[in-house]
Design an enzyme around this catalytic site. Structure first.
Site, mmCIF file in Angstrom:
data_model
loop_
_atom_site.group_PDB
_atom_site.id
_atom_site.type_symbol
_atom_site.label_atom_id
_atom_site.label_comp_id
_atom_site.label_asym_id
_atom_site.label_seq_id
_atom_site.Cartn_x
_atom_site.Cartn_y
_atom_site.Cartn_z
ATOM 1 N N GLU A 142 37.861 51.668 49.777
ATOM 2 C CA GLU A 142 37.150 51.032 48.659
ATOM 3 C C GLU A 142 35.733 50.622 49.060
ATOM 4 O OE1 GLU A 142 38.089 50.452 45.515
ATOM 5 O OE2 GLU A 142 40.258 50.735 45.518
ATOM 6 N N ASP A 174 44.806 43.692 47.239
ATOM 7 C CA ASP A 174 45.515 44.698 46.458
ATOM 8 C C ASP A 174 46.284 45.661 47.356
ATOM 9 O OD1 ASP A 174 44.364 43.484 44.318
ATOM 10 O OD2 ASP A 174 42.960 45.095 43.855
ATOM 11 N N GLY A 205 42.868 51.252 33.462
ATOM 12 C CA GLY A 205 41.863 50.215 33.302
ATOM 13 C C GLY A 205 42.408 48.824 33.081
ATOM 14 N N GLY A 229 43.561 46.651 35.330
ATOM 15 C CA GLY A 229 43.382 45.675 36.402
ATOM 16 C C GLY A 229 44.634 45.428 37.212
ATOM 17 N N LEU A 230 45.551 46.387 37.226
ATOM 18 C CA LEU A 230 46.793 46.255 37.999
ATOM 19 C C LEU A 230 46.742 47.099 39.269
ATOM 20 C CD1 LEU A 230 49.404 46.306 35.088
ATOM 21 C CD2 LEU A 230 48.394 44.320 36.224
ATOM 22 N N ASP A 242 40.083 36.688 48.142
ATOM 23 C CA ASP A 242 40.546 37.482 49.283
ATOM 24 C C ASP A 242 39.380 37.958 50.141
ATOM 25 O OD1 ASP A 242 39.841 39.176 47.146
ATOM 26 O OD2 ASP A 242 41.095 40.806 47.906
ATOM 27 N N GLU A 300 42.620 34.107 42.949
ATOM 28 C CA GLU A 300 41.795 35.222 42.468
ATOM 29 C C GLU A 300 40.365 35.138 42.988
ATOM 30 O OE1 GLU A 300 42.940 38.247 41.510
ATOM 31 O OE2 GLU A 300 43.983 37.160 39.926
ATOM 32 N N HIS A 301 39.840 36.275 43.374
ATOM 33 C CA HIS A 301 38.473 36.406 43.882
ATOM 34 C C HIS A 301 38.241 35.564 45.140
ATOM 35 C CE1 HIS A 301 36.264 39.050 41.148
ATOM 36 N NE2 HIS A 301 37.053 38.588 40.191
#
Length: 395
Positions: free
Chosen positions: A164, A176, A125, A127-128, A41, A38-39
């Site tokens: 994004e 994602d 909301g 987070g998926l 990428d 996580e965090h």
């Protein structure tokens, strides 16, 4: 949670009401979870996400002009925008559609207008990656309708990240969009974000299952400290590059981590770097645990990941801490936040035959702590975006 006949008929009725009778085409794009990694990428790290069978559907047809006319079945919102228009916060979720089409056009591919209905069964909301799911959905539609599927799914993932970063203004990485675009049933994806090399990993967890834990505490990433965390990582990288032969923070290893931390003068940067390096190492350890059917080891790694995200990266928050703590007390092998954090969802590794009792206990403990209900979703690892045959519902 696949589309039902009733849901399809409601989409079709709404499409006909708003845009008339036509040969509509039905498309689907999945959501995703990240098992671990996580965090990192956007720090050149390795990540282990997978596509899941909840996601976003579109019943659409080409429009006669370069205009986007899409209605959400989930929310009473409609906005008509011209392709090529600039970002406008009043356009809400249409911005993700517009940004993706603009990115495809800027890359030299054909684009055209769309009319139709969007329906999603991703919790809002949570987070998926509902935004990435929509981006890749629109990319798939434009690719099939106007480019004879010429654009590779990997390139669509890159264009989703560009949307994004450059259009929405969120400095996210590519995980994602890549997980959604390249999803494969039954497999997680080991993605090396520094190079975009990837391989599929059999995600068979035997007698256990990953459960999604929706805190029902939503978040908006653009308004969170997501961009701040990325800026802190970039600042640390600038200081480390002269001392180490690295292009990304995750080029560091646990062996030279302490030497790297000694170079940094700011405590918050030391924490961010420590998380990036140790989380990157946890990904490979998690793959070994899955291959060896060692659920206890995998659970411990999920716990370590969450604690690192809480103390070193500071992106969890009270609700994610509460639900993961409740999951551990309720008997999970391990639990952690998944996604960007600041609210949203966690995941827990649970024995299948203990699932009902786990939900009951974890739900009670979470509500006692926060006053909120928790929603549970069992993961079903699915494939990437596709066009669906409408005939199966036309009877």
């Amino acid at each position: 949670m696949k589309l039902t006949k009733e849901e399809y008929k409601k989409m079709k009725d709404r499409a006909i009401l708003n845009f008339g009778k036509a040969d509509y085409r039905l498309f689907f794009s999945p959501s995703r979870i990240n098992i671990i990694g996580e965090h990192i990428d956007y720090n050149g790290g390795n990540v282990l996400p997978c596509a899941i069978e909840i996601g976003t559907y579109a019943l659409v047809k080409p429009a006669v002009r370069d205009v986007i006319r899409l209605r959400s079945y989930n929310a009473q919102y409609y906005k008509e925008v011209l392709i090529g228009s600039e970002f406008n916060p009043n356009n809400k979720w249409i911005n993700y559609t517009l940004g993706m089409i603009n990115a495809i056009s800027e890359s030299g591919y054909e684009v055209g207008g769309l009319e139709g209905i969007i329906y999603g069964n991703i919790p809002t909301g949570a987070g998926l990656s509902s935004s990435a799911s929509l981006e890749i959905l629109i990319g798939k539609i434009i690719n099939d309708l106007y480019n004879n599927s010429e654009i590779s799914m990997k390139d669509l993932a890159v264009l989703g990240m560009k949307t994004e970063n450059d259009f929405i203004g969120l400095n996210s990485g590519i995980m994602d969009q890549f997980a959604i675009a390249m999803g494969s049933s039954g497999s997680a994806i080991l993605l090396k974000t520094g190079t975009l090399d990837y391989e599929y990993v059999d995600a068979d967890l035997g007698d256990s299952v990953l459960v999604i834990l929706n805190t029902n505490k939503g978040r908006r990433l653009v308004d969170s400290k997501y961009n701040e965390r990325r800026a802190e990582c970039e600042s640390a990288l600038v200081k480390l590059k002269p001392k180490f032969e690295i292009e990304n923070l995750c080029d560091l290893t646990e062996e030279n981590l302490e030497d790297a931390l000694s170079v940094l003068d700011l405590e918050n940067e030391r924490r961010r770097v420590r998380h990036a390096v140790t989380e990157n190492a946890r990904v490979q350890k998690a793959i070994e645990a899955i291959k060896n059917s060692n659920m206890e080891a995998l659970g411990n790694l999920l716990n370590e990941s969450h604690y690192s995200l809480k103390y070193d990266y500071e992106v969890t928050g009270d609700h994610l801490d509460a639900i993961t703590a409740a999951a551990r007390k309720a008997g999970a092998f391990g639990a952690r936040m998944t996604g960007a954090g600041f609210g949203g969802c966690g995941i827990a590794l649970v024995k299948k035959d203990e699932l009902d009792e786990f939900k009951k206990t974890a739900g009670r403990l979470y509500k006692e702590e926060t006053g909120l209900e928790v929603d549970f979703y069992e993961t079903v690892i699915g494939s990437g975006p596709c066009e669906l045959e409408v005939e199966r519902w036309e009877y």
